[in-house]
Design a protein around this motif. Structure first.
Motif, PDB file in Angstrom:
ATOM      1  N   LEU A  50       0.834  -1.196   0.000  1.00 23.99           N
ATOM      2  CA  LEU A  50       0.000   0.000   0.000  1.00 23.99           C
ATOM      3  C   LEU A  50       0.874   1.253   0.000  1.00 23.99           C
ATOM      4  O   LEU A  50       0.601   2.224  -0.706  1.00 23.99           O
ATOM      5  CB  LEU A  50      -0.924  -0.013   1.228  1.00 23.99           C
ATOM      6  CG  LEU A  50      -1.908   1.139   1.331  1.00 23.99           C
ATOM      7  CD1 LEU A  50      -2.847   1.177   0.130  1.00 23.99           C
ATOM      8  CD2 LEU A  50      -2.714   1.030   2.609  1.00 23.99           C
ATOM      9  N   GLN A  51       1.947   1.197   0.773  1.00 21.73           N
ATOM     10  CA  GLN A  51       2.853   2.325   0.835  1.00 21.73           C
ATOM     11  C   GLN A  51       3.527   2.526  -0.527  1.00 21.73           C
ATOM     12  O   GLN A  51       3.676   3.647  -0.995  1.00 21.73           O
ATOM     13  CB  GLN A  51       3.908   2.084   1.929  1.00 21.73           C
ATOM     14  CG  GLN A  51       4.715   3.326   2.219  1.00 21.73           C
ATOM     15  CD  GLN A  51       5.648   3.106   3.413  1.00 21.73           C
ATOM     16  OE1 GLN A  51       5.733   2.026   3.967  1.00 21.73           O
ATOM     17  NE2 GLN A  51       6.339   4.164   3.799  1.00 21.73           N
ATOM     18  N   ASN A  52       3.915   1.452  -1.187  1.00 23.66           N
ATOM     19  CA  ASN A  52       4.515   1.551  -2.524  1.00 23.66           C
ATOM     20  C   ASN A  52       3.509   2.131  -3.522  1.00 23.66           C
ATOM     21  O   ASN A  52       3.882   2.945  -4.379  1.00 23.66           O
ATOM     22  CB  ASN A  52       4.978   0.178  -3.011  1.00 23.66           C
ATOM     23  CG  ASN A  52       6.235  -0.290  -2.277  1.00 23.66           C
ATOM     24  OD1 ASN A  52       6.942   0.516  -1.669  1.00 23.66           O
ATOM     25  ND2 ASN A  52       6.494  -1.580  -2.317  1.00 23.66           N
ATOM     26  N   ASP A  53       2.263   1.696  -3.397  1.00 24.87           N
ATOM     27  CA  ASP A  53       1.217   2.237  -4.280  1.00 24.87           C
ATOM     28  C   ASP A  53       1.028   3.737  -4.063  1.00 24.87           C
ATOM     29  O   ASP A  53       0.846   4.500  -5.017  1.00 24.87           O
ATOM     30  CB  ASP A  53      -0.121   1.513  -4.043  1.00 24.87           C
ATOM     31  CG  ASP A  53      -0.125   0.100  -4.614  1.00 24.87           C
ATOM     32  OD1 ASP A  53       0.797  -0.226  -5.390  1.00 24.87           O
ATOM     33  OD2 ASP A  53      -1.075  -0.643  -4.311  1.00 24.87           O
TER      34      ASP A  53
END
Length: 111
Positions: A3-6
């Motif tokens: 989610l953080q990468n997204d």
């Protein structure tokens, strides 16, 4: 973490889109300014053209007036020439009369 990468990818994409939008806005302002300059130039050209048309109209009116004045002057000269011709004929007639009178006077004196 996914989610953080997204979110990082989404932020990068948003930043890229924001940069592109800003570039488009700058280009739009540049084109808008160029169009305003072209409109101003066109207006100046139109104003100059209209002033030139007005000047040509005034020149044409002056030429018409001058033509009328010349025509009047020509008519006056024709009348003056006719009067001079008439006066010349009258002077010749009077000279003839004077010569005849002088001849008559001479004839009377010789008698």
């Amino acid at each position: 973490e996914s989610l953080q990468n997204d979110m990082v990818a989404s932020d990068a994409k948003n930043s890229d889109l924001s940069d592109k939008l800003h570039s488009v806005q700058l280009e739009f302002q540049r084109i808008s300014q160029l169009l305003d300059e072209e409109i101003t130039n066109h207006q100046h050209t139109k104003d100059s053209f209209n002033a030139s048309l007005e000047q040509h109209a005034q020149t044409a009116e002056t030429l018409r007036t001058t033509e009328d004045e010349l025509s009047e002057s020509k008519e006056q000269m024709s009348r003056t020439l006719a009067l001079l011709s008439s006066a010349e004929a009258r002077v010749e007639e009077l000279a003839g009369n004077a010569a005849a009178s002088a001849a008559s006077a001479d004839a009377l004196q010789q008698r």
